[in-house]
Write a protein that holds these residues in place. Sequence first.
Motif, mmCIF file in Angstrom:
data_model
loop_
_atom_site.group_PDB
_atom_site.id
_atom_site.type_symbol
_atom_site.label_atom_id
_atom_site.label_comp_id
_atom_site.label_asym_id
_atom_site.label_seq_id
_atom_site.Cartn_x
_atom_site.Cartn_y
_atom_site.Cartn_z
ATOM 1 N N LEU A 126 -19.598 -51.423 67.422
ATOM 2 C CA LEU A 126 -18.818 -51.783 68.410
ATOM 3 C C LEU A 126 -17.413 -52.505 68.004
ATOM 4 O O LEU A 126 -17.574 -53.199 66.982
ATOM 5 N N GLU A 127 -16.475 -52.502 68.957
ATOM 6 C CA GLU A 127 -15.546 -53.618 68.756
ATOM 7 C C GLU A 127 -15.632 -54.580 69.893
ATOM 8 O O GLU A 127 -15.663 -54.256 71.100
ATOM 9 N N ILE A 128 -15.901 -55.935 69.406
ATOM 10 C CA ILE A 128 -15.841 -56.828 70.552
ATOM 11 C C ILE A 128 -14.860 -58.061 70.377
ATOM 12 O O ILE A 128 -14.058 -57.902 69.054
ATOM 13 N N PRO A 129 -14.487 -59.013 71.026
ATOM 14 C CA PRO A 129 -13.542 -60.102 70.912
ATOM 15 C C PRO A 129 -14.069 -60.932 69.823
ATOM 16 O O PRO A 129 -14.881 -61.155 69.387
ATOM 17 N N THR A 130 -12.864 -61.285 69.064
ATOM 18 C CA THR A 130 -12.944 -62.224 68.022
ATOM 19 C C THR A 130 -13.772 -63.459 68.339
ATOM 20 O O THR A 130 -14.390 -64.079 67.493
ATOM 21 N N SER A 131 -13.574 -63.949 69.669
ATOM 22 C CA SER A 131 -14.391 -65.101 70.078
ATOM 23 C C SER A 131 -15.859 -65.042 70.188
ATOM 24 O O SER A 131 -16.609 -65.889 70.539
ATOM 25 N N HIS A 132 -16.435 -63.609 70.067
ATOM 26 C CA HIS A 132 -17.743 -63.512 70.361
ATOM 27 C C HIS A 132 -18.685 -64.051 69.037
ATOM 28 O O HIS A 132 -18.192 -63.729 67.962
ATOM 29 N N PRO A 133 -19.516 -64.781 69.449
ATOM 30 C CA PRO A 133 -20.242 -65.381 68.444
ATOM 31 C C PRO A 133 -21.442 -64.778 67.620
ATOM 32 O O PRO A 133 -22.453 -64.960 67.434
ATOM 33 N N ALA A 134 -20.851 -63.390 67.360
ATOM 34 C CA ALA A 134 -21.866 -62.452 66.485
ATOM 35 C C ALA A 134 -21.911 -62.709 64.956
ATOM 36 O O ALA A 134 -21.170 -63.045 64.387
ATOM 37 N N SER A 135 -23.248 -62.548 64.758
ATOM 38 C CA SER A 135 -23.610 -62.820 63.484
ATOM 39 C C SER A 135 -24.808 -62.378 63.084
ATOM 40 O O SER A 135 -25.526 -61.549 64.113
ATOM 41 N N GLU A 136 -25.264 -62.071 61.798
ATOM 42 C CA GLU A 136 -26.584 -60.987 61.784
ATOM 43 C C GLU A 136 -27.667 -61.688 62.597
ATOM 44 O O GLU A 136 -27.849 -62.930 62.700
ATOM 45 N N LYS A 137 -28.485 -60.683 62.943
ATOM 46 C CA LYS A 137 -29.543 -61.005 63.878
ATOM 47 C C LYS A 137 -29.511 -61.163 65.146
ATOM 48 O O LYS A 137 -30.248 -61.301 66.113
ATOM 49 N N THR A 138 -28.186 -61.750 65.750
ATOM 50 C CA THR A 138 -27.768 -61.748 67.030
ATOM 51 C C THR A 138 -27.964 -60.387 67.767
ATOM 52 O O THR A 138 -27.972 -59.413 67.299
ATOM 53 N N ARG A 139 -28.549 -60.703 69.186
ATOM 54 C CA ARG A 139 -28.789 -59.419 70.041
ATOM 55 C C ARG A 139 -27.719 -59.477 71.014
ATOM 56 O O ARG A 139 -27.173 -60.347 71.486
ATOM 57 N N ILE A 140 -27.236 -58.264 71.059
ATOM 58 C CA ILE A 140 -26.047 -57.771 71.881
ATOM 59 C C ILE A 140 -26.666 -56.732 72.929
ATOM 60 O O ILE A 140 -27.389 -55.756 72.442
ATOM 61 N N ALA A 141 -26.160 -56.707 73.928
ATOM 62 C CA ALA A 141 -26.431 -55.699 75.015
ATOM 63 C C ALA A 141 -25.310 -55.312 75.639
ATOM 64 O O ALA A 141 -24.162 -55.996 75.730
ATOM 65 N N PHE A 142 -25.006 -53.856 75.729
ATOM 66 C CA PHE A 142 -23.739 -53.381 76.306
ATOM 67 C C PHE A 142 -24.122 -52.010 76.973
ATOM 68 O O PHE A 142 -25.417 -51.350 76.892
ATOM 69 N N ARG A 143 -22.928 -51.442 77.561
ATOM 70 C CA ARG A 143 -23.048 -50.333 78.190
ATOM 71 C C ARG A 143 -21.786 -49.490 78.058
ATOM 72 O O ARG A 143 -20.704 -50.206 78.048
ATOM 73 N N PRO A 144 -21.625 -48.287 77.521
ATOM 74 C CA PRO A 144 -20.191 -47.707 77.608
ATOM 75 C C PRO A 144 -19.620 -47.566 78.737
ATOM 76 O O PRO A 144 -20.395 -47.274 79.814
ATOM 77 N N LYS A 145 -18.309 -47.725 78.895
ATOM 78 C CA LYS A 145 -17.533 -47.563 80.277
ATOM 79 C C LYS A 145 -17.243 -46.207 80.283
ATOM 80 O O LYS A 145 -17.133 -45.404 81.315
ATOM 81 N N LYS A 146 -17.105 -45.238 79.221
ATOM 82 C CA LYS A 146 -16.653 -43.837 79.247
ATOM 83 C C LYS A 146 -17.523 -43.294 78.107
ATOM 84 O O LYS A 146 -17.866 -44.054 77.094
ATOM 85 N N TRP A 147 -18.340 -42.100 78.335
ATOM 86 C CA TRP A 147 -19.195 -41.718 77.303
ATOM 87 C C TRP A 147 -19.142 -40.046 77.640
ATOM 88 O O TRP A 147 -18.389 -39.478 78.822
ATOM 89 N N LYS A 148 -19.816 -39.480 76.779
ATOM 90 C CA LYS A 148 -19.830 -37.827 76.900
ATOM 91 C C LYS A 148 -21.411 -37.672 76.332
ATOM 92 O O LYS A 148 -21.610 -38.192 75.180
ATOM 93 N N LEU A 149 -21.853 -36.547 76.823
ATOM 94 C CA LEU A 149 -23.273 -36.319 76.411
ATOM 95 C C LEU A 149 -23.201 -34.668 75.804
ATOM 96 O O LEU A 149 -22.296 -33.891 76.590
ATOM 97 N N PHE A 150 -23.911 -34.623 74.632
ATOM 98 C CA PHE A 150 -23.738 -33.242 74.106
ATOM 99 C C PHE A 150 -25.032 -32.835 74.036
ATOM 100 O O PHE A 150 -25.874 -33.731 73.393
ATOM 101 N N PRO A 151 -25.535 -31.694 73.745
ATOM 102 C CA PRO A 151 -26.921 -30.952 73.500
ATOM 103 C C PRO A 151 -27.312 -31.419 72.178
ATOM 104 O O PRO A 151 -26.385 -31.355 71.066
ATOM 105 N N ALA A 152 -28.359 -31.875 71.759
ATOM 106 C CA ALA A 152 -28.943 -32.095 70.568
ATOM 107 C C ALA A 152 -28.734 -30.905 69.705
ATOM 108 O O ALA A 152 -29.042 -29.769 70.298
ATOM 109 N N ALA A 153 -28.464 -31.069 68.373
ATOM 110 C CA ALA A 153 -28.232 -29.944 67.624
ATOM 111 C C ALA A 153 -29.489 -29.106 67.546
ATOM 112 O O ALA A 153 -30.542 -29.904 67.232
ATOM 113 N N GLY A 154 -29.501 -27.578 67.744
ATOM 114 C CA GLY A 154 -30.573 -27.006 67.543
ATOM 115 C C GLY A 154 -31.543 -26.832 68.936
ATOM 116 O O GLY A 154 -32.529 -26.229 68.816
#
Length: 346
Positions: free
Chosen positions: A318-346
């Motif tokens: 993910l790309e997040i603002p530099t001001s976000h206090p992200a560090s190891e073990k931090t929990r982050i929740a998000f949702r894509p604003k744009k996305w695309k689904l493709f069938p799983a291979a096989g």
Amino acid sequence: MEVRVAHVRKEFDRFTALRDVSLDIRSGELIALLGPSGSGKTTLLRLIAGLERPTKGAIFFGDEDASLKTVQERNVGFVFQHYALFRHMTVAENIGFGLKVRRHNRPPDAEIRRRASELLDLVQLTGLEKRYPAQLSGGQRQRVALARALAIEPRVLLLDEPFGALDAQVRRELRRWLREIHDKTGHTTVFVTHDQEEALELADRVVVMSQGRIEQVGTADDVYDTPNSPFVFSFIGESSMLPVKVEKGEVWIADRAIGIAAPDTPDGEAVLYFRPHDIELLEGSGGCIAGTVAASRRVAGTRHVELEVGGDRQRVELEIPTSHPASEKTRIAFRPKKWKLFPAAG
């Protein structure tokens, strides 16, 4: 000059470089052949040039089948990655070479000199006509190579990784310059590159290639915003992907619905693709994608984090603002604003 590639296949001994490739190139268009090494883009360029012959299929220049014609008969201009200038000739002599060696319709020497001078002005090298290639920078040499290709007034201009041997800053400058030259001259131009930024910035349309086939043809917006395959989505721009499941029009990860509706997607295993920057951060963990930060690093004006998602700890970036206090073990929740689904291979 319109160029049409019709159901072309090219084999080298037991290796198939191109598999039933068809492509229409409009007159006056600047088109990029983009793909990783081995995708077939340079082979396709060489077939258009006449440096190779198709195993099957045909190459048309306008309504004329040019498949068996030589490079000279096709009258194409070619610019290579490593300039291919004659070291013992001056800049002016290099530019006029193609005209000087013509067997038919060779212009008088005065006309060749006039044409070389005109092109030196076009490529912004006026005053350097008496220099030799060794006295020029890499960017200047590539300008001379382009002027030499233009001197013969080609029906089609072909460029094979034209900026590949130059440093990043010079490449950016020459990209803008090449687009300006194209707009002034209006030649039908095809160039090969593995640099997606170069293709998206320069070309009227981009031809994305993989394993000897064309995956997608479209404008920069088409191939970036509406990729038609997992390969194009992952090759053009940054991307993240997650294995998911579609049930009754909803997208699930493990036993959790993630708040993405997919009413037109059949039930079953699928892969969710999204751009790392094209997300919204959320509070809580209901109806979204949530994970734990495994790595975090500063990249220019953003922070890139690797997030472990789900029980199998699938990693996404993910790309997040530099001001976000992200560090190891931090929990982050998000949702894509744009996305695309493709069938799983096989």
